[in-house]
Structures are given as C-alpha cells and as structure tokens.
Design a protein around this motif. Structure first.
Motif, mmCIF file in Angstrom:
data_model
loop_
_atom_site.group_PDB
_atom_site.id
_atom_site.type_symbol
_atom_site.label_atom_id
_atom_site.label_comp_id
_atom_site.label_asym_id
_atom_site.label_seq_id
_atom_site.Cartn_x
_atom_site.Cartn_y
_atom_site.Cartn_z
ATOM 1 N N HIS A 18 0.956 -1.168 0.015
ATOM 2 C CA HIS A 18 -0.101 -0.099 0.032
ATOM 3 C C HIS A 18 0.916 0.926 -0.152
ATOM 4 O O HIS A 18 1.887 1.450 0.933
ATOM 5 C CB HIS A 18 -0.779 0.076 1.440
ATOM 6 C CG HIS A 18 -1.984 -1.075 0.914
ATOM 7 N ND1 HIS A 18 -3.021 -1.096 0.336
ATOM 8 C CD2 HIS A 18 -2.022 -2.110 1.651
ATOM 9 C CE1 HIS A 18 -4.039 -2.782 1.032
ATOM 10 N NE2 HIS A 18 -3.070 -3.174 1.536
ATOM 11 N N TYR A 73 -10.972 2.856 -2.527
ATOM 12 C CA TYR A 73 -9.908 1.574 -1.861
ATOM 13 C C TYR A 73 -8.677 1.629 -2.591
ATOM 14 O O TYR A 73 -7.501 1.657 -1.718
ATOM 15 C CB TYR A 73 -10.036 0.006 -2.378
ATOM 16 C CG TYR A 73 -9.140 -0.744 -1.986
ATOM 17 C CD1 TYR A 73 -9.242 -1.661 -0.718
ATOM 18 C CD2 TYR A 73 -8.508 -1.267 -2.972
ATOM 19 C CE1 TYR A 73 -8.521 -2.668 -0.604
ATOM 20 C CE2 TYR A 73 -7.366 -2.179 -2.645
ATOM 21 C CZ TYR A 73 -8.280 -3.185 -1.277
ATOM 22 O OH TYR A 73 -6.818 -3.650 -1.063
ATOM 23 N N LEU A 131 -9.473 7.305 -0.797
ATOM 24 C CA LEU A 131 -10.690 8.624 -0.746
ATOM 25 C C LEU A 131 -11.977 8.094 0.230
ATOM 26 O O LEU A 131 -11.652 7.272 0.225
ATOM 27 C CB LEU A 131 -11.489 9.161 -2.284
ATOM 28 C CG LEU A 131 -10.495 9.356 -2.990
ATOM 29 C CD1 LEU A 131 -11.531 8.930 -4.835
ATOM 30 C CD2 LEU A 131 -9.857 10.594 -2.752
ATOM 31 N N LEU A 184 -17.068 1.580 13.280
ATOM 32 C CA LEU A 184 -16.214 0.899 11.834
ATOM 33 C C LEU A 184 -14.979 -0.373 12.566
ATOM 34 O O LEU A 184 -15.183 -0.976 11.648
ATOM 35 C CB LEU A 184 -15.348 2.363 11.295
ATOM 36 C CG LEU A 184 -14.857 1.827 10.589
ATOM 37 C CD1 LEU A 184 -14.639 1.487 9.204
ATOM 38 C CD2 LEU A 184 -13.487 3.077 10.469
ATOM 39 N N ALA A 192 -18.756 0.839 7.485
ATOM 40 C CA ALA A 192 -19.078 -0.208 9.000
ATOM 41 C C ALA A 192 -20.038 -0.801 8.927
ATOM 42 O O ALA A 192 -20.652 -0.448 9.861
ATOM 43 C CB ALA A 192 -18.817 1.402 9.712
ATOM 44 N N GLN A 212 -16.233 -3.599 13.399
ATOM 45 C CA GLN A 212 -16.236 -3.879 12.000
ATOM 46 C C GLN A 212 -14.923 -4.635 11.700
ATOM 47 O O GLN A 212 -15.011 -6.106 11.477
ATOM 48 C CB GLN A 212 -17.150 -3.640 11.175
ATOM 49 C CG GLN A 212 -18.110 -3.481 10.585
ATOM 50 C CD GLN A 212 -18.812 -4.662 10.498
ATOM 51 O OE1 GLN A 212 -19.789 -4.824 11.236
ATOM 52 N NE2 GLN A 212 -18.615 -5.408 9.239
ATOM 53 N N ARG A 221 -3.788 -8.809 10.068
ATOM 54 C CA ARG A 221 -3.437 -10.291 9.994
ATOM 55 C C ARG A 221 -2.404 -10.486 10.247
ATOM 56 O O ARG A 221 -1.972 -11.346 10.515
ATOM 57 C CB ARG A 221 -3.926 -9.932 8.720
ATOM 58 C CG ARG A 221 -5.565 -10.267 8.438
ATOM 59 C CD ARG A 221 -6.054 -10.916 6.903
ATOM 60 N NE ARG A 221 -7.632 -10.467 6.790
ATOM 61 C CZ ARG A 221 -8.372 -10.858 5.753
ATOM 62 N NH1 ARG A 221 -7.563 -10.585 4.788
ATOM 63 N NH2 ARG A 221 -9.604 -10.613 6.010
ATOM 64 N N GLU A 273 -14.080 -8.382 11.738
ATOM 65 C CA GLU A 273 -13.450 -9.468 9.837
ATOM 66 C C GLU A 273 -11.924 -9.519 10.374
ATOM 67 O O GLU A 273 -10.796 -10.823 9.797
ATOM 68 C CB GLU A 273 -13.353 -8.241 8.575
ATOM 69 C CG GLU A 273 -12.403 -8.495 7.801
ATOM 70 C CD GLU A 273 -12.699 -8.034 6.435
ATOM 71 O OE1 GLU A 273 -13.259 -6.537 7.287
ATOM 72 O OE2 GLU A 273 -12.395 -8.346 6.028
ATOM 73 N N SER A 318 -11.350 5.958 4.724
ATOM 74 C CA SER A 318 -10.973 5.450 3.624
ATOM 75 C C SER A 318 -11.199 4.359 3.555
ATOM 76 O O SER A 318 -10.765 3.437 4.431
ATOM 77 C CB SER A 318 -10.376 6.156 2.927
ATOM 78 O OG SER A 318 -8.912 6.011 3.175
ATOM 79 N N ALA A 319 -11.955 3.288 1.845
ATOM 80 C CA ALA A 319 -11.449 1.790 2.147
ATOM 81 C C ALA A 319 -10.259 1.403 2.442
ATOM 82 O O ALA A 319 -9.930 0.687 2.818
ATOM 83 C CB ALA A 319 -12.486 1.543 1.224
ATOM 84 N N ALA A 320 -9.020 2.587 1.535
ATOM 85 C CA ALA A 320 -7.384 1.871 1.700
ATOM 86 C C ALA A 320 -7.181 1.407 2.855
ATOM 87 O O ALA A 320 -6.159 0.818 3.485
ATOM 88 C CB ALA A 320 -7.007 2.871 0.560
ATOM 89 N N ASP A 321 -8.259 3.617 3.989
ATOM 90 C CA ASP A 321 -6.934 2.687 5.340
ATOM 91 C C ASP A 321 -7.427 1.754 6.023
ATOM 92 O O ASP A 321 -6.845 0.904 6.760
ATOM 93 C CB ASP A 321 -7.765 4.158 6.004
ATOM 94 C CG ASP A 321 -7.142 5.738 5.105
ATOM 95 O OD1 ASP A 321 -6.260 5.902 4.866
ATOM 96 O OD2 ASP A 321 -8.157 6.691 5.602
ATOM 97 N N VAL A 322 -8.904 1.682 5.831
ATOM 98 C CA VAL A 322 -9.340 0.449 6.490
ATOM 99 C C VAL A 322 -8.553 -0.689 5.842
ATOM 100 O O VAL A 322 -8.485 -1.795 6.699
ATOM 101 C CB VAL A 322 -10.590 0.024 6.427
ATOM 102 C CG1 VAL A 322 -11.802 -0.838 7.340
ATOM 103 C CG2 VAL A 322 -11.851 1.426 6.346
ATOM 104 N N ALA A 323 -8.650 -1.095 4.647
ATOM 105 C CA ALA A 323 -8.249 -3.195 4.306
ATOM 106 C C ALA A 323 -6.357 -2.612 4.863
ATOM 107 O O ALA A 323 -5.952 -3.303 4.925
ATOM 108 C CB ALA A 323 -7.623 -2.387 2.648
ATOM 109 N N ILE A 341 -6.114 -3.965 8.167
ATOM 110 C CA ILE A 341 -6.623 -4.781 8.549
ATOM 111 C C ILE A 341 -5.484 -5.826 8.092
ATOM 112 O O ILE A 341 -5.346 -6.526 8.490
ATOM 113 C CB ILE A 341 -8.468 -5.310 7.370
ATOM 114 C CG1 ILE A 341 -9.629 -4.676 8.304
ATOM 115 C CG2 ILE A 341 -8.648 -6.661 7.328
ATOM 116 C CD1 ILE A 341 -10.618 -5.075 7.151
ATOM 117 N N THR A 342 -5.133 -5.693 6.508
ATOM 118 C CA THR A 342 -3.498 -5.669 6.470
ATOM 119 C C THR A 342 -2.952 -5.749 7.701
ATOM 120 O O THR A 342 -2.082 -7.736 8.473
ATOM 121 C CB THR A 342 -3.650 -5.483 4.873
ATOM 122 O OG1 THR A 342 -4.368 -4.948 4.390
ATOM 123 C CG2 THR A 342 -2.589 -6.395 4.221
#
Lengths: 412, 289
Positions: free
Chosen positions: A136, B247, B251, A364, B135, A367, A347, A371, A335-340, A343-344
């Motif tokens: 990332h 993703y 953003l 959040l 979420a 969740q 893990r 996961e 953002s989805a990137a932060d969350v992904a 999570i990575t």
C-alpha cells in the motif's frame, strides 16, 4: 480584569511586586478560571481547590476536537482571570472564542515545556519497514521516523528538566539560571515562565504564543505535517496534541497550572504548592503502577489498534505501537484504503486486540474486529474523562483504567 | 491486472463485500423511487425529506445511543410526520405542496437542532449522522436489504396508479380514489429509503444515490421501464467504481460513490442520446411517415 491588565502594561517592576506581595483584592473570593477540557479541568481543580471557581468548557465525554462554543462558554471566558489550555493546536476553536469574549486574563499553555511528538512518530517506529512491504502506497504519515532518535535525546533532557521543576517556586533565581543552558524554544519559554524573570514582557510573549497555537486549526492534514517533522519545536502544527497520555508530561501540566494559579492568586500560592506536592506524589505512584503494568506486556503483543490516533505519547513512553484507522482527528472520514491497510496489518502482525475510544463512533472498529478475529479489548479514554460514575472520572483514574484495560487484554 | 484492481479488493476484504452489498441494496431500493421523484418534478423533495429525517435520527441517537433500531425508528417517525402533515396541508388548504413541505421540514430540522443542543453533543453527532458504508454490520445490512425488498414490492403493487399520477394526476383523481393513497404510500417509500441510505451513506449522501442516477438515466431513454433499469445500472456502477476509487486512492467512500454518480450524470448530459447536449446540437431528422 482591567486592573490586572493595567498592572501588566504599566511596568515590569510592578508586576513582579504583585507576585511577591499578596494582593488583597483576590485574597477571599475564589479566582474565576477556565479550563478548555475535562482533563485539564480535573488537574486545575486538584491544585486550585476551593480557591478557584472553575469552568470547564468541554465537559466529560465531550469531544474537544469538534466542540462548538456556547454563549455560556463565552461568558465564562470573558469573566475568567486565567485560561488553561492544552495548546499544540488541540483547541482549534479557542482563538475565535477568546477573541469573541474579549478575554483579558492570562492564557496558560499547559503543554509549555512538553517535548512534543510529531505526528506519526508515536506509531511504532519499529514497524515502518513492515508497512512498506504491504504494497500500500498510502503510508505517508510513517515517513518521518528518521528524527526519532532526536526525540529520544530530548526525552531524556525533558526528564532532567522535570526534576529541576520539583524545586520550583522556592528558589526561582537559581532555577532560572539552571535552565539558561537550554537552547530549545519550549525550554526557554518554560524556564522564564517559571523563573518569573521580566514578568511583564514575558507575559505578552506568552500570550502571543498561545494565539499561535490556536491559529492553526486544521488537524486533518497530518500527512503534510509529517514533512515538517524535522523542524521539531518550531512548527507547532506538526505535533500530536494528546500530551497528557504520558504521566511524565502530566507532571509538566501540573507545574504549569500551579505556576499559573500562583501568579493569579499569590495569596494562596502556598496552598497551591501544597496541593501540587500531594498531586505529584499521587501521579508518581500512578506512574510506577502503570510502568509495571506496561512492562508486563509481552514483546510480541505491543501493537494495538484504536479508533483514534491519540496515544502517541503513551506509545513512545512504553514502546507500544498504536495503529488507528482514522488518523489523528475524529473529524476525517476513513477511506477504504485506510481500512484495508489496517486489516492487512492486523492480520500480518498478529495484533491481539482492538480497543475502542470513548467519544468516538465504534461501528467501524467493531467491523474491523469482526473481520480479523482480533479481540475487542475494551474502551480507552483519550480526550475526555467519563462522568463522575464512570471508570475515568479523574485523570488518575483515566490513566489507571487505560493501563489496566491494555494490560488485561494484552498481558496473557 | 484486472483481477488485482477490480476483484481482489472484494475478494480479500469482507468489509468491501459488505459495502458493495449495502450499495446494491440501496441502488435497487431508492434509485427507482428517485426516478418517480424526478418524473413527478419532486427531485428536491428528497433533499427536504433528508433534512426532515436527520433530527429524528438524532433524537433516536440521544435517547439510546448508537442503536440501529432507535435511529431508524426516529428517522422514520420524523420523516413520516413531515410527509403526512405537509401532504394533508397541501390537499386540504390552499397552500401548495412544495411550500407546505418546506415549512414542515424546516420546523422539523429546527426542532432537532434544538433537542441536540440542549442535550449537549456527547459524540461528534455529525460523524454519526454521516454514517459510513465501510462499517455496515449484519443488522444494518439486513435492514438495508429488507427495506430495498419492501420498496421494490410496494413499487410493483402501486406501479400503475403511480405512473398515471406522474403523467396526469388530474385524470387519476377523477377516475379513482387511489390517488391520495398512492401519493402517501409513495412518500412513505421516499422516507423509508432515505432512512436506509442514511445508515450507509449518511442523510445527505443518501439523496445523491437516489436522485443522480435517475437524472443521468433520463438522458438515455424515455420509457419508464428503461428509465428504471438504466438508473439502477448507473447507481450500481457508481457504487462499485466509488468503492474501488476509495480503496485504491484513499478517498472517503460516501463522497467517492456520489461523485462517480455525478460524473456519470455529467457524461449523460453531454452524450446522452435522449435530449443530451450533443444529440440536440446535431441536425434533427425530419418526421417521416
């Protein structure tokens, strides 16, 4: 306080004299003071006792990042003699409030003398290389780990400074002389503040300093800030403001508050210093407890996920890594990137537990915990105390609660 | 390459799949409602309703915290009260519907802000009210899918009177007593879908996924069936693309989804064959018999 203003403006000698001789006007009534949020409010109440009439702007469970001042707050600020603030751009709304209320008293920046941590530094410097491997490319906030060694040095120096403060208030002149070798901005201002040299002038400089802090109210763009990490001590926008998460820093807060109160109500200075001595003893006992609890956490379990990146100081002090999905402020949306990425990281680094922070949206994080099968470790308090019946009714309770929550979830 | 950039995010991360499912549910539920709103020239009603819902959800939050049920019920009650009250005033008095709706939603909004302020905001309420599609837990997903199903079934039942009401409300009123019923059921659908969208995207973004795809679809086809299908397709494409942008480029998800829908709308305005800028600039064919 027009009389106080006149004093300050008239002559430094007069101002100095007012510190030495008790002033009859304030001897009996409690001094009206304002603290910006509940943690500083708790400390001021401990030291001021019955001699202060304290108003805390952001009360328990309030989020100081997004506070909106009310007319009552403006009235309290207008009538206050001393305003205690955290500084380090924590209270972005304060400058406008002070201006609107035409506040004329002293502004005491309680982080004065704290060795501020740049954003990103608190997040485990050991793990930076690992992050790079995830593929990332959005870890901008990790790229300033170079100056971490500098901070370590400063940290030592800071402890040293603190021990000097213990004598503070009894032999001001030697104290100031001792601190003269400091070449650091904060150190200088701090020493002069405590030394009471040139009080009139120093006071003005001090006010300006506070304004400077409040002027930058954009907590969000920490990515930009991290570029300035090397200029530690000059660019105040770059720092994690949650300095009270380190008990070592709390002792500095207490010194600043005591000095501010003693200056505003010299007649009660003796009481303030007595209260300070009790409080410092309590904090030091707390620190040894917390030290023991933190030391017991195994080396493999020292990476922790929270909902809000507010534990830079705690992490730096005890070698813990705090990862957060939302960056430094509660204002930004993940953002989805932060969350992904998080999570990575959970893990791959086998992070054992995820912690909630009071005053933040927990959905959040819940969740993310679901996961990754990381345990939900409990609720940590960062920027606000809980109500009087909660687990973090005072600063001491809060630090103990956080340490116990961390130790229980990670200890075994 | 295609796998990495398009499918891998959804394959690797459960939260992406949940977000996608939530978005598809909203696309299926609220976008058809948005098409009818547009046809009835009530596109701005969605915005007004979103404001009417917000204080209800805020009250629900203040009473029982971050509870899905309380916030949903609060939002539904506030939205329904505003919808019914403004509808009754419009049908019984001389005031037109737009004016009465504006009056009631402003009252509702002010009331909500008042309640929130007097109770003191504990958590950053706006953060809660803005929701986040990343979420969505099981309960929220169940609610979204349930509301989408209910919305589709209801639309199927009232489809004919609704189309008539869009095309010629006077005619429907003269031949059938269903006019008022259809009107209120439709407003109920609007409120329901906005409440669903509010959990995923927040109240303001929920209006975006309702109206923007409908407006974009209008440039591609004129038939009602084609409009519904095109709008749902635009909404789903926006959701997928918005999530992937969020993703890959870090953003925030909600705005990313709505902005993709906005870009699709802008493209439709330019290139749409049914009344787009280019098609109108081209010389028209003569009528042929």
């Amino acid at each position: 306080m027009p009389s106080r203003r006149a004093l300050l403006k008239s002559a430094t000698a007069l101002a100095a004299a007012s510190l030495l001789s008790p002033s009859a006007a304030w001897a009996d009534e409690p001094v009206p003071v304002v603290a910006t949020f509940s943690i500083i409010g708790d400390m001021v109440a401990r030291i001021g006792g019955d001699h202060v009439a304290l108003t805390t702007l952001v009360g328990p469970n309030g989020d100081p990042h997004v506070y909106q001042p009310t007319p009552q707050a403006a009235a309290a600020v207008a009538g206050a003699q001393v305003l205690f603030l955290n500084g380090l751009e924590f209270e972005g709304w304060l400058e406008r409030l002070v201006e609107a209320a035409s506040f004329g008293g002293d502004m005491v920046v309680t982080t004065q003398g704290v060795e501020a941590i740049a954003f990103g530094d608190g997040e485990g410097h050991d793990d930076h290389e690992d992050h790079g491997d995830h593929g990332h490319d959005d870890h901008d906030d990790h790229d300033d780990h170079d100056d971490h060694d500098d901070h370590d040095d400063h940290g030592d120096h800071d402890d040293h400074g603190h021990e000097e403060h213990d004598d503070h208030g009894h032999d001001d002149e030697t104290h100031a002389a001792d601190k003269d070798h400091d070449d650091h901005d904060h150190g200088d201002a701090h020493a002069e503040e405590h030394g009471h040299e040139e009080d009139g002038h120093e006071e003005h400089g001090h006010d300006d300093h506070g304004d400077e802090h409040a002027a930058h109210d954009d907590h969000d763009d920490h990515d930009d800030h991290s570029d300035h990490g090397d200029h530690a001590g000059h660019d105040h926008g770059a720092f994690d403001p949650h300095a009270w998460q380190s008990i070592t820093n709390a002792l500095i807060y207490v010194d600043n508050i005591t000095a501010g109160l003693a200056k505003a109500a010299p007649a009660h200075a003796g009481d303030f210093y007595a209260a300070r001595a009790d409080y410092v003893a309590e904090l030091e006992a707390l620190k040894s407890d917390v030290d023991a609890m933190m030391a017991a956490i195994p080396a493999g379990k020292r990476t922790i996920v929270t909902s809000h990146d507010a534990f830079g100081y705690l992490g730096a002090e005890y070698g813990l890594t705090f990862a957060a999905p939302q960056g430094i402020s509660t204002e930004s949306e993940a953002s989805a990137a932060d969350v992904a990425a998080l999570i990575t990281q959970i893990r791959e680094d086998n992070i054992a537990a995820v912690f909630f922070e009071a005053t933040t949206d927990t959905r959040l994080l819940q969740q993310i915990a679901n996961e990754t099968e990381a345990a939900v470790g409990g609720t940590l308090y960062t920027g606000a105390l809980s109500g009087p019946d909660g687990p973090a009714a005072t600063y001491v309770d809060m630090m103990r609660h956080n340490a116990m929550t961390l130790a229980e979830a990670l200890g075994s | 390459m295609i796998w990495d950039s398009i499918f891998a995010p959804f394959a690797d991360f459960g939260f992406m799949r949940r977000a996608l499912l939530g978005c598809v549910a909203i696309a299926l539920g609220s976008t058809p409602v948005g098409v009818f709103l547009m046809l009835r020239r009530m596109s701005l009603t969605g915005d007004a309703m979103a404001h009417a819902i917000l204080p209800g959800a805020a009250v629900g939050f203040l009473i029982s915290g971050l509870s899905l049920g309380a916030m949903t019920i609060g939002g539904l009650i506030a939205g329904m009260v505003v919808a019914v009250a403004s509808g009754v005033v419009a049908r019984v008095t001389t005031l037109k519907e737009d004016a009465s709706l504006a009056a009631f939603y402003l009252i509702s909004l002010a009331l909500g802000v008042l309640i929130v302020s007097t109770r003191g905001s504990n958590v950053d309420l706006m953060h809660v009210l803005f929701g986040t599609v990343l979420a969505l837990d099981n309960d929220a997903l169940t609610l979204l899918c349930g509301i989408a199903s209910l919305s589709l079934i209801t639309l199927a039942v009232i489809f004919r009177p609704l189309v008539l009401e869009c095309a010629d409300p006077q005619f429907l009123r003269s031949v059938s007593k269903l006019s008022a019923v259809t009107h209120f059921v439709f407003l109920a659908l609007v409120v329901m879908n906005l409440v669903a969208g509010f959990h995923a995207l927040g109240t303001l973004m929920a209006v975006g996924i309702m109206i923007l795809p409908a407006a974009a679809a209008r440039f591609w086809t004129r038939g009602i069936g084609g409009l519904l299908i095109a709008a749902v397709v635009v909404a789903i494409v926006s959701s997928v693309a918005g999530l992937l942008l969020s993703y890959h480029y870090s953003l925030p998800s909600g705005p990313a989804i709505i902005l993709v829908a906005g870009v699709l709308y802008a493209l439709s305005v330019c290139f749409g064959p049914a009344g787009g800028l280019i098609s109108q600039a081209l010389p028209r064919r003569h009528f042929e018999t």
